[in-house]
Each structure stands twice: as structure tokens, then as C-alpha cells.
Scaffold this motif. Structure first.
Motif, PDB file in Angstrom:
ATOM      1  N   TYR A  10       0.769  -1.316  -0.079  1.00 19.60           N
ATOM      2  CA  TYR A  10       0.064  -0.112  -0.002  1.00 19.60           C
ATOM      3  C   TYR A  10       0.821   1.225   0.070  1.00 19.60           C
ATOM      4  CZ  TYR A  10      -3.956  -3.075   0.572  1.00 19.60           C
ATOM      5  OH  TYR A  10      -5.187  -3.993   0.664  1.00 19.60           O
ATOM      6  N   ALA A  11       2.046   1.251   0.767  1.00 18.43           N
ATOM      7  CA  ALA A  11       2.894   2.426   0.503  1.00 18.43           C
ATOM      8  C   ALA A  11       3.524   2.724  -0.505  1.00 18.43           C
ATOM      9  CB  ALA A  11       3.893   2.086   1.802  1.00 18.43           C
ATOM     10  N   GLY A  12       3.735   1.711  -1.405  1.00 23.53           N
ATOM     11  CA  GLY A  12       4.180   1.677  -2.819  1.00 23.53           C
ATOM     12  C   GLY A  12       3.327   2.459  -3.622  1.00 23.53           C
ATOM     13  N   GLU A  13       1.915   2.161  -3.558  1.00 24.05           N
ATOM     14  CA  GLU A  13       0.986   2.562  -4.399  1.00 24.05           C
ATOM     15  C   GLU A  13       0.834   4.039  -4.043  1.00 24.05           C
ATOM     16  OE1 GLU A  13      -0.105   0.979  -7.064  1.00 24.05           O
ATOM     17  OE2 GLU A  13       1.032  -0.422  -6.446  1.00 24.05           O
ATOM     18  N   LEU A  14       0.756   4.356  -2.755  1.00 26.74           N
ATOM     19  CA  LEU A  14       0.551   5.758  -2.332  1.00 26.74           C
ATOM     20  C   LEU A  14       1.827   6.677  -2.736  1.00 26.74           C
ATOM     21  CD1 LEU A  14      -0.615   4.919   1.242  1.00 26.74           C
ATOM     22  CD2 LEU A  14      -1.973   6.288  -0.476  1.00 26.74           C
ATOM     23  N   CYS A  15       2.678   6.030  -2.833  1.00 28.62           N
ATOM     24  CA  CYS A  15       3.974   7.081  -3.310  1.00 28.62           C
ATOM     25  C   CYS A  15       4.007   7.202  -4.813  1.00 28.62           C
ATOM     26  CB  CYS A  15       5.384   6.318  -3.243  1.00 28.62           C
ATOM     27  SG  CYS A  15       5.787   6.376  -1.193  1.00 28.62           S
ATOM     28  N   LEU A  16       3.635   6.083  -5.555  1.00 35.37           N
ATOM     29  CA  LEU A  16       3.445   6.233  -7.200  1.00 35.37           C
ATOM     30  C   LEU A  16       2.547   6.975  -7.521  1.00 35.37           C
ATOM     31  CD1 LEU A  16       3.500   2.486  -8.008  1.00 35.37           C
ATOM     32  CD2 LEU A  16       5.064   3.900  -8.741  1.00 35.37           C
ATOM     33  N   ALA A  17       1.243   7.179  -6.603  1.00 37.27           N
ATOM     34  CA  ALA A  17       0.244   8.249  -6.988  1.00 37.27           C
ATOM     35  C   ALA A  17       0.691   9.587  -6.574  1.00 37.27           C
ATOM     36  CB  ALA A  17      -1.009   7.925  -6.120  1.00 37.27           C
ATOM     37  N   ALA A  18       1.636   9.596  -5.462  1.00 35.32           N
ATOM     38  CA  ALA A  18       2.044  11.049  -5.075  1.00 35.32           C
ATOM     39  C   ALA A  18       3.031  11.685  -6.270  1.00 35.32           C
ATOM     40  CB  ALA A  18       2.775  10.912  -3.781  1.00 35.32           C
ATOM     41  N   VAL A  19       3.832  10.982  -6.647  1.00 35.09           N
ATOM     42  CA  VAL A  19       4.701  11.256  -7.833  1.00 35.09           C
ATOM     43  C   VAL A  19       4.088  11.630  -9.056  1.00 35.09           C
ATOM     44  CG1 VAL A  19       6.817  10.709  -9.323  1.00 35.09           C
ATOM     45  CG2 VAL A  19       6.847   9.797  -6.848  1.00 35.09           C
ATOM     46  N   ALA A  20       2.980  10.913  -9.338  1.00 41.20           N
ATOM     47  CA  ALA A  20       2.359  11.261 -10.647  1.00 41.20           C
ATOM     48  C   ALA A  20       1.513  12.233 -10.370  1.00 41.20           C
ATOM     49  CB  ALA A  20       1.522   9.920 -10.870  1.00 41.20           C
ATOM     50  N   GLY A  21       1.227  12.705  -9.031  1.00 39.40           N
ATOM     51  CA  GLY A  21       0.207  13.854  -9.124  1.00 39.40           C
ATOM     52  C   GLY A  21      -1.425  13.298  -9.224  1.00 39.40           C
ATOM     53  N   GLN A  22      -1.394  12.124  -9.062  1.00 36.08           N
ATOM     54  CA  GLN A  22      -2.923  11.471  -9.026  1.00 36.08           C
ATOM     55  C   GLN A  22      -3.359  11.048  -7.840  1.00 36.08           C
ATOM     56  OE1 GLN A  22      -1.925   8.227 -11.715  1.00 36.08           O
ATOM     57  NE2 GLN A  22      -1.729   9.517 -13.384  1.00 36.08           N
ATOM     58  N   GLU A  23      -4.705  10.633  -7.665  1.00 33.29           N
ATOM     59  CA  GLU A  23      -5.458  10.216  -6.540  1.00 33.29           C
ATOM     60  C   GLU A  23      -4.889   8.778  -6.301  1.00 33.29           C
ATOM     61  OE1 GLU A  23      -7.254  11.484  -3.942  1.00 33.29           O
ATOM     62  OE2 GLU A  23      -6.517  13.549  -4.621  1.00 33.29           O
ATOM     63  N   PRO A  24      -4.799   8.353  -4.985  1.00 33.26           N
ATOM     64  CA  PRO A  24      -4.323   6.796  -4.884  1.00 33.26           C
ATOM     65  C   PRO A  24      -5.500   5.974  -5.547  1.00 33.26           C
ATOM     66  CG  PRO A  24      -3.973   7.903  -3.076  1.00 33.26           C
ATOM     67  CD  PRO A  24      -4.609   9.144  -3.511  1.00 33.26           C
ATOM     68  N   PRO A  25      -5.176   4.853  -5.884  1.00 36.52           N
ATOM     69  CA  PRO A  25      -6.329   3.739  -6.201  1.00 36.52           C
ATOM     70  C   PRO A  25      -7.309   3.861  -5.195  1.00 36.52           C
ATOM     71  CG  PRO A  25      -4.260   3.035  -6.953  1.00 36.52           C
ATOM     72  CD  PRO A  25      -3.684   4.156  -6.044  1.00 36.52           C
ATOM     73  N   GLU A  26      -8.641   3.386  -5.875  1.00 34.75           N
ATOM     74  CA  GLU A  26      -9.766   3.249  -4.696  1.00 34.75           C
ATOM     75  C   GLU A  26      -9.503   2.361  -3.723  1.00 34.75           C
ATOM     76  OE1 GLU A  26     -12.664   4.073  -2.264  1.00 34.75           O
ATOM     77  OE2 GLU A  26     -11.899   5.510  -3.725  1.00 34.75           O
ATOM     78  N   TRP A  27      -8.939   1.187  -4.145  1.00 32.73           N
ATOM     79  CA  TRP A  27      -8.796  -0.117  -3.280  1.00 32.73           C
ATOM     80  C   TRP A  27      -7.660   0.358  -2.377  1.00 32.73           C
ATOM     81  CZ3 TRP A  27      -3.775  -2.490  -3.122  1.00 32.73           C
ATOM     82  CH2 TRP A  27      -3.098  -2.184  -4.115  1.00 32.73           C
ATOM     83  N   VAL A  28      -6.853   1.167  -2.529  1.00 26.41           N
ATOM     84  CA  VAL A  28      -5.788   1.540  -1.284  1.00 26.41           C
ATOM     85  C   VAL A  28      -6.424   2.411  -0.543  1.00 26.41           C
ATOM     86  CG1 VAL A  28      -3.814   2.892  -0.948  1.00 26.41           C
ATOM     87  CG2 VAL A  28      -3.725   1.417  -2.888  1.00 26.41           C
ATOM     88  N   ARG A  29      -7.338   3.473  -0.940  1.00 24.31           N
ATOM     89  CA  ARG A  29      -7.882   4.472   0.112  1.00 24.31           C
ATOM     90  C   ARG A  29      -8.838   3.580   0.973  1.00 24.31           C
ATOM     91  NH1 ARG A  29      -7.509   9.851  -0.754  1.00 24.31           N
ATOM     92  NH2 ARG A  29      -9.481  10.254   0.347  1.00 24.31           N
TER      93      ARG A  29
END
Length: 479
Positions: free
Chosen positions: A359-378
Motif C-alpha cells: 500500500y505504501a508503494g502505491e501511495l508513493c507512485l500516486a504522489a509522484v504522478a500527481g494522482q489520487e491513490p487507487p480506490e482499493w488503496v484508500r
């Protein structure tokens, strides 16, 4: 502290194996993966979601214990103008695991990999954790590729992470790495591990962080049986750990800047706990001038010195209370800092073995891309701290139970014998009760039954009064 070994043979070994089976049942340890989980994992191993970025030109290497096959991280270190560049590849578990699927559901039940002397209970099926998703040498696999630029002092100046295909060239172990670095035979990029690791250690000192070099009691398989050993960490262990810390701190900064994430946190120890450590240092004969901070003191201790080793073990009491803090939608994390790291930090470098890292990895990918985290992560974030706490409690119980069982099995049949030991802990409420480290065999056990207060840090002859594998822990009394 010297390295010691103990062997289990004959009837004691049979008792040990039976006790380990009973421990699995007692702690409700997951058994084999259900057929649906295995089928889904095998299908995912054949058809992962592959990224478009190809970084297989980077000659990655891994550093892990001998025989390890669930390899989460690989590194490539290089010089750049004005400093260094750290490429840190982390297994991309999300490329194989479908949110809400059978493998994902089972991983939420298991939480983390559990380690027994006779085998591990993995978080994911072996076809993934030891195969398709593992960063094994000579294989092209999907990964989260971190690029962290450092200045000449080792300070982080830029961070980027994206998905990429990577290829490790060689698998190294800690002992071999230490030998190459000590003899000067290591070539770059491995030679930079000491250089960058030492710079990061200096920065850790500067910010007041603490990395304890606590001698560990390990249970290992050897020659068809089990032995326990005392092992003091090598310098290479610490330098390698600094790269993982660096990545975890970079990940925490990305998440806090984006406003959504999960941090690994530890509250500052209360004054009373530090005061107790000062009393312990005095009893152990460890010099602790009043102008020297706790963090500065522990860095100067030698884990091979029995008095220092006992004090370092006592210092681990200040690390209790670690947990996870989730924050969303721009909320300020509370708490935010990990007291031992002395900065914001998160777990993100071991997704094959620990649930939260995916989950931490997905949150960081979203942060760098300037996107919202995937819904399954949230959706999973609110429940992660409780789930991880449950997993940590079970893992701790497994570790303690395994050591207790192995010690009792190795000492079975020796009740009444006298052993040389030193006292590493004395109970506050009853100073005639405490803990001793035996010189040989490598046992750490309770001592009680004396009429005088135990001499903290002193040598003591103790008599074994109980050792029953799987039923009762080893127990000693002053001889």
C-alpha cells in the motif's frame, strides 16, 4: 559477545519438532494456501501487469541471508556530479495481486511472513514470493524503481519512483559483502555501500536518530538439525539498513506532501524510561556522563562487550509502542515521527513479506504522478494499523515461542547442571528475579529462586531447574 552453537539430537529433536507443530496450532498459524489462492497466484505468475519502462540496463545486486529466495530489494549505487545516485528496486507485488482477489484476501489474513526453525509461513504463495515476483538474479521482473539523488554529504536532494522492468545480476550475502569491503576487493557499485552508508549514519547522528547494534539470538538450521547463535550485527548490515531507511524516509515525505499515506511511527520515550536506563547503565558499569545524550551513548557501545550487550538489550525497551499512523485528504499525521529514526518514516521496502508495504508503494507512485491513490488503496487504509498490529503480535509470539522451544529442547536432560552466565536484566519489583545470558550454550532465560538481589551485569553461576520443550520454558536458579 562470542558466537555459540547448540545442537538438538535424538529424542530432544523429536520433542522439538512436535513442540513446533503444537506452537503453530496454538497460535492459529495459517497452514497451506487454499487451492483457489494457489490457482490465482499461478495464473498471475504467468501473466503479470508489466510496466512500459525498461531499466534492465542497470546492473542491480541483492544482499540477503544465504539461501534466501524471497528477495524484496535490489540496489545499484553510482556517483554523480556533486554526490551519489541510489537506485533501489522493490518487488512490485501489485503487478501480480488483484485487489479483492483470492491472493489479496489471503494476504490480509496472513499479514506478514512468519519464520520457524523448520520453515517459513509466507505472506504470498511461493510461485510469487520465491518466483515470479522475487528479484532473483538473471530474471527480468516488474519492480517499483526508486531513484534517490544525494549530495556529497549524503543528504537527499531529489526523489522519484515509477514502475519499471529490472534485472538483478548477482545475489550477495552479508558475510561475503563484509569480506569484500574489508579486504578492499569490492568494486563499484558495491564499494559505494560503505561510503554512502557511513554518510547516512553521520546524518542519523546529526538528527538524533538511533540504530541499536543489539546482539541477536538466532535459531538456524545446520547439518539437519537446529542450533542457536549469538550474532552481533556487521557494519555491512548497518550500511545496507541505511539504504532501506533512506527509501522509507523518502516515501514518508512523498506521502505527507500528497496528504494521504501510512507512516511507521514511534512515540518519544518518557523521561522515566530514560532515567531507568541511566540506573541500568550505572549497575552495568557503562559510563554515561550527564552531558552525553542517549543517542550518542549507544553509538559508542561495543556489542561484543558483555556489559555493553546487556545494556543494548535493555535499550530496546525504548522502542516499544511502534505502530502505524494513517492520514487522508490532507490531514496532519498524528503522531508523525518515528522516534528512533528521528524523522518521518514508513515501511515500503518488503512487500513480499509485509502487507502494508504494498500500500505504501502505491501511495508513493500516486504522489509522484500527481494522482489520487487507487480506490482499493484508500478503502483499505483505515483498517491497516489494526491488521498490522495483529500480525506483529502473532509474529512476536512465534519468534518468542520458537526460541523458548529450541532452548528447552537443547537443555532437556541437563536439569541440575550448573552453567556460567551473566545477568542482563533484573525485575524492578523483585530484584531476585531476572534474566541471564548463558555463555555456552547460547541460551537467554529466566532466573529466580535466590534470596539475594541479582547482580545486574555481573557473572553468575546458575543451575538449570526446568527444561521441557513445548510445555515449560527453561528456568534457572542461582547456583
Amino acid at each position: 559477545m562470542p558466537r555459540r552453537q547448540m545442537r538438538v539430537t535424538g529424542a530432544a529433536e523429536a520433542d522439538l519438532r512436535a513442540a513446533l507443530r503444537a506452537l503453530r496450532t496454538e497460535l492459529d498459524v495459517p497452514a497451506a494456501f487454499p487451492p483457489a489462492v494457489l490457482a490465482e497466484a499461478e495464473a498471475a505468475a504467468r501473466a503479470p501487469r508489466l510496466p512500459g519502462h525498461d531499466a534492465t540496463d542497470l546492473p542491480f545486486l541483492t544482499i540477503d541471508p544465504p539461501g534466501s529466495t524471497d528477495l524484496d530489494q535490489a540496489m545499484h549505487l553510482a556517483r554523480r556530479a556533486g554526490g551519489y545516485r541510489v537506485h533501489y528496486a522493490i518487488a512490485d507485488v501489485a503487478a501480480f495481486v488483484t485487489p479483492g482477489g483470492a491472493v489479496d484476501t489471503e494476504a490480509h489474513h496472513r499479514v506478514q511472513t512468519l519464520y520457524f526453525p523448520d520453515g517459513r509461513v509466507p505472506l504470498h504463495p511461493a510461485v510469487l514470493s520465491e518466483g515470479a515476483a522475487s528479484l532473483l538474479p538473471g530474471r527480468t521482473v516488474p519492480a517499483l524503481l526508486w531513484r534517490i539523488d544525494l549530495d556529497a554529504d549524503g543528504r537527499r536532494v531529489a526523489t522519484h519512483v515509477d514502475r519499471a522492468l529490472v534485472r538483478s545480476r548477482v545475489r550477495l550475502d552479508y558475510e561475503g559483502v563484509q569480506r569484500q569491503l574489508d579486504t578492499g576487493t569490492a568494486e563499484e557499485p558495491l564499494a559505494l555501500l560503505r561510503e554512502i552508508g557511513t554518510l547516512r549514519q553521520r546524518l542519523e547522528t546529526e538528527r538524533g536518530g538511533i540504530s541499536l547494534s543489539v546482539p541477536e539470538q538466532e535459531v538456524v538450521a545446520r547439518d539437519g538439525t537446529y542450533v542457536t547463535e549469538y550474532r552481533a550485527p556487521r557494519p555491512a548490515d548497518a550500511w545496507n539498513a541505511q539504504l532501506s531507511l533512506l527509501t522509507g524516509m523518502a516515501a514518508a515525505d512523498l506521502m505527507t506532501a500528497a496528504g494521504t499515506g501510512v507512516l511507521r511511527t514511534l512515540p518519544t520515550a518518557p523521561d522515566g524510561a530514560v532515567a531507568r536506563l541511566r540506573r541500568s547503565a550505572k549497575a552495568l558499569g557503562v559510563e554515561w556522563p550527564h552531558h552525553v545524550s542517549y543517542a550518542a551513548l549507544v553509538r559508542g557501545l561495543d556489542p561484543h562487550d558483555t556489559r555493553h550487550a546487556a545494556f543494548l538489550q535493555d535499550c530496546t525497551t525504548l522502542l516499544r509502542g511502534a505502530g502505524y499512523t494513517v492520514f487522508t485528504d490532507g490531514d496532519t499525521p498524528d503522531p508523525a515521527v518515528h522516534a528512533a529514526v528521528a524523522d518521518e518514516y514508513t515501511h515500503c521496502t518488503a512487500p513480499l513479506r509485509r502487507l502494508v508495504d504494498r500500500y505504501a508503494g502505491e501511495l508513493c507512485l500516486a504522489a509522484v504522478a500527481g494522482q489520487e491513490p487507487p480506490e482499493w488503496v484508500r478503502a483499505a487504509l483505515p483498517g491497516l494499523p489494526r491488521r498490522m498490529a495483529e500480525g506483529a503480535r502473532r509474529a512476536g509470539a512465534v519468534e518468542r515461542g520458537c526460541v523458548d522451544i529450541v532452548e528447552a529442547a537443547l537443555l532437556a536432560g541437563r536439569v541440575g547442571e550448573v552453567f556460567d552466565a551473566y545477568v542482563v536484566d533484573v525485575h524492578d519489583r523483585d530484584p531476585a528475579v531476572g534474566t541471564v545470558h548463558l555463555d555456552d550454550p547460547a541460551v537467554v532465560a529466566r532466573v529466580e529462586g535466590g534470596t539475594e538481589p541479582l547482580p545486574l551485569g555481573a557473572r553468575l553461576r546458575v543451575r538449570l531447574i526446568r527444561a521441557d520443550p513445548g510445555r515449560e520454558k527453561a528456568l534457572f536458579a542461582p547456583a
